[in-house]
Design a protein around this motif. Structure first.
Motif, mmCIF file in Angstrom:
data_model
loop_
_atom_site.group_PDB
_atom_site.id
_atom_site.type_symbol
_atom_site.label_atom_id
_atom_site.label_comp_id
_atom_site.label_asym_id
_atom_site.label_seq_id
_atom_site.Cartn_x
_atom_site.Cartn_y
_atom_site.Cartn_z
ATOM 1 N N LEU A 1 56.690 -19.183 32.997
ATOM 2 C CA LEU A 1 56.187 -19.737 34.257
ATOM 3 C C LEU A 1 54.668 -19.615 34.225
ATOM 4 O O LEU A 1 54.123 -18.893 33.380
ATOM 5 C CB LEU A 1 56.762 -18.967 35.446
ATOM 6 N N ASP B 1 65.845 -16.308 37.644
ATOM 7 C CA ASP B 1 66.858 -17.333 37.933
ATOM 8 C C ASP B 1 67.164 -18.172 36.696
ATOM 9 O O ASP B 1 68.328 -18.520 36.437
ATOM 10 C CB ASP B 1 66.386 -18.227 39.077
ATOM 11 N N GLN B 2 66.127 -18.508 35.942
ATOM 12 C CA GLN B 2 66.363 -19.291 34.718
ATOM 13 C C GLN B 2 67.187 -18.490 33.715
ATOM 14 O O GLN B 2 68.066 -19.035 33.038
ATOM 15 C CB GLN B 2 65.021 -19.695 34.104
ATOM 16 N N PHE B 3 66.896 -17.203 33.598
ATOM 17 C CA PHE B 3 67.677 -16.356 32.677
ATOM 18 C C PHE B 3 69.140 -16.279 33.109
ATOM 19 O O PHE B 3 70.053 -16.419 32.284
ATOM 20 C CB PHE B 3 67.037 -14.971 32.610
ATOM 21 N N TYR C 1 61.235 -17.303 28.921
ATOM 22 C CA TYR C 1 61.293 -18.076 30.172
ATOM 23 C C TYR C 1 59.887 -18.031 30.763
ATOM 24 O O TYR C 1 59.471 -17.024 31.352
ATOM 25 C CB TYR C 1 62.329 -17.487 31.122
ATOM 26 N N GLY D 1 70.786 -18.402 34.917
ATOM 27 C CA GLY D 1 71.429 -19.708 34.788
ATOM 28 C C GLY D 1 71.608 -20.177 33.357
ATOM 29 O O GLY D 1 72.289 -21.193 33.130
ATOM 30 N N ASP D 2 71.016 -19.481 32.402
ATOM 31 C CA ASP D 2 71.143 -19.864 31.000
ATOM 32 C C ASP D 2 72.482 -19.355 30.454
ATOM 33 O O ASP D 2 72.688 -18.146 30.311
ATOM 34 C CB ASP D 2 69.979 -19.275 30.209
ATOM 35 N N ASP E 1 57.058 -16.467 40.713
ATOM 36 C CA ASP E 1 57.242 -16.879 39.316
ATOM 37 C C ASP E 1 58.231 -15.948 38.619
ATOM 38 O O ASP E 1 59.047 -16.385 37.796
ATOM 39 C CB ASP E 1 55.895 -16.869 38.585
ATOM 40 N N ARG F 1 64.383 -15.572 23.461
ATOM 41 C CA ARG F 1 64.503 -16.542 24.558
ATOM 42 C C ARG F 1 63.375 -16.290 25.563
ATOM 43 O O ARG F 1 63.431 -15.331 26.332
ATOM 44 C CB ARG F 1 65.867 -16.391 25.251
ATOM 45 N N GLU G 1 61.638 -17.003 39.705
ATOM 46 C CA GLU G 1 62.064 -18.207 39.002
ATOM 47 C C GLU G 1 62.468 -17.896 37.564
ATOM 48 O O GLU G 1 63.466 -18.437 37.046
ATOM 49 C CB GLU G 1 60.925 -19.233 39.024
ATOM 50 N N ALA G 2 61.729 -16.993 36.902
ATOM 51 C CA ALA G 2 62.069 -16.623 35.528
ATOM 52 C C ALA G 2 63.429 -15.929 35.472
ATOM 53 O O ALA G 2 64.246 -16.207 34.574
ATOM 54 C CB ALA G 2 60.984 -15.719 34.947
#
Length: 217
Positions: free
Chosen positions: A9, A131-133, A7, A135-136, A125, A5, A128-129
């Motif tokens: 940026l 946060d994406q992890f 992520y 939220g996944d 960045d 996976r 943000e990475a």
């Protein structure tokens, strides 16, 4: 089959590799529940950090706390130390607009701490990475960050330090002036009470209550 996976940026890529658990751990479409390797790579500097789940958890906690501190102006200390003594930290570098990310490996490993200096763009960045992890929902569904209010002792006063120091400074100055005035005042002399040995004081004789030289009734 491993599950990967990434992520991505512009300046940072967080790549998680692992596998699913349950009835079909080899499926590439399942939830990533077992972390085998987590790698955080910064493209502009070509530097990277990597480790297992302990590294990923410590990185997420350190990044989350540091980002909250940057946005609020109040440092958010975070406990990122794992069971084996590994931990991650982020700190500002003065006068360079840089941020240093340090990964301390477990105490039982012989490797030394690894530090990466990040620009502010790389830092956000990375935020943000992470946060994406988090939220996944298909990556580590059991992982979450507990957000707690900051203790009052970490809150900084809204009043500048100079203004807060003025009353104390005036009090100390007044005390010093008062002590100086007392130092220069003359010490009062102590005098004995003056008496007249030729005129002894009249004594009232007890008896009929008449004065000693008064008319006899």
């Amino acid at each position: 089959m491993n599950i990967q996976r990434p992520y991505r940026l512009p300046n940072c890529t967080l790549t998680l590799e692992g596998m699913a658990s349950g009835t079909d751990p080899g499926s590439s479409n399942g939830d990533l529940q077992i972390i085998l390797n987590a790698r955080c790579q910064f493209l502009s500097t070509n530097q990277s950090l990597e480790g297992g789940r302990a590294f990923l958890e410590a990185l997420a906690k350190a990044v989350n706390s540091y980002a909250q501190g940057c946005l609020s102006g109040i440092p958010h200390p975070a406990e990122t130390k794992g069971e084996n003594g590994e931990w991650a930290e982020l700190m500002p570098l003065p006068d360079q607009a840089l941020h240093r990310l340090v990964w301390h490996p477990p105490a039982d490993e012989s490797s030394e701490a690894i530090a990466v200096d990040l620009s502010t763009v790389e830092l956000f960045d990375l935020v943000e990475a992470v946060d994406q992890f988090i939220g996944d929902r298909h990556t580590l569904p059991d992982f979450s960050l507990t957000l707690e209010p900051l203790s009052r002792r970490h809150r900084q006063s809204d009043e500048p330090f100079v203004q807060r120091a003025i009353p104390a400074s005036l009090g100390a100055l007044g005390l010093a002036v008062f002590a100086l005035v007392l130092y220069w005042l003359p010490i009062p002399e102590i005098r004995e009470p003056e008496g007249n040995p030729g005129n002894p004081p009249n004594l009232v004789q007890p008896g009929n209550g008449n004065p000693p030289n008064g008319p006899t009734p």
